[in-house]
Design a protein around this motif. Sequence first.
Motif, short mmCIF file in Angstrom:
data_model
loop_
_atom_site.label_atom_id
_atom_site.label_comp_id
_atom_site.label_asym_id
_atom_site.label_seq_id
_atom_site.Cartn_x
_atom_site.Cartn_y
_atom_site.Cartn_z
N HIS A 124 0.83 -1.20 0.00
CA HIS A 124 0.00 0.00 0.00
C HIS A 124 0.87 1.26 0.00
O HIS A 124 1.39 1.66 1.04
N ASP A 125 0.99 1.86 -1.17
CA ASP A 125 1.83 3.06 -1.33
C ASP A 125 1.44 4.16 -0.36
O ASP A 125 2.30 4.88 0.17
N GLN A 126 0.11 4.32 -0.11
CA GLN A 126 -0.33 5.39 0.77
C GLN A 126 0.15 5.18 2.20
O GLN A 126 0.33 6.14 2.94
N ILE A 127 0.43 3.95 2.59
CA ILE A 127 0.97 3.67 3.93
C ILE A 127 2.49 3.83 3.90
O ILE A 127 3.07 4.46 4.77
N VAL A 128 3.13 3.25 2.88
CA VAL A 128 4.59 3.31 2.77
C VAL A 128 5.08 4.75 2.80
O VAL A 128 6.14 5.05 3.35
#
Length: 181
Positions: free
Chosen positions: A38-42
């Motif tokens: 999940h890019d939005q978390i990373v």
Amino acid sequence: MKASISIDEKKDFIRWFLNKHQMKTREAMWVLNYIAGHDQIVKYVHFVDNLEGCARGLSLSAHGVESEPFLFFKGNIMTTDPEKAFHDIRLNWDEELYVELHFEEAMTSPEYALVREDNPFAAVKLAEEEKEMADALIYQSVHQFSREKLLQQIDEALDTRDEATFHKLVRILQQMDTEKE
């Protein structure tokens, strides 16, 4: 200050880490895989050496090191329950998450060095051993300077044939050398 670390670099590191190291708990592996997916978390993940002062942190350990397998904390609440950590990460994906990884050769890993950041909350602390070494160095420097100055004064007393000053300074030198031992 280190340049910003891209999402792709963090994701590549997590994949490398999971391929290279076996986690002490499989849930730690699941959480890392979830984060990497999940890019939005990373985007909000920061790999640090310690979690001191962080509002939200995750400490994970691979086999081969002596540290807790899985710790998650938020504020003053700490848990070893991966499900609670997972739900907090999933629900609060837009909050900073500081991750501390424990694995063999962590401090010499170029892959880890690429993504590791300074903890902005950690106070700069010298280890007790480093403080003792610094104190010893200062003491040794002052002692050496004082001794050299004393030797110069002894030479001057000899040059001027001032016997009383010479004997006084030699006694001080002997006392100084005795105290050092």
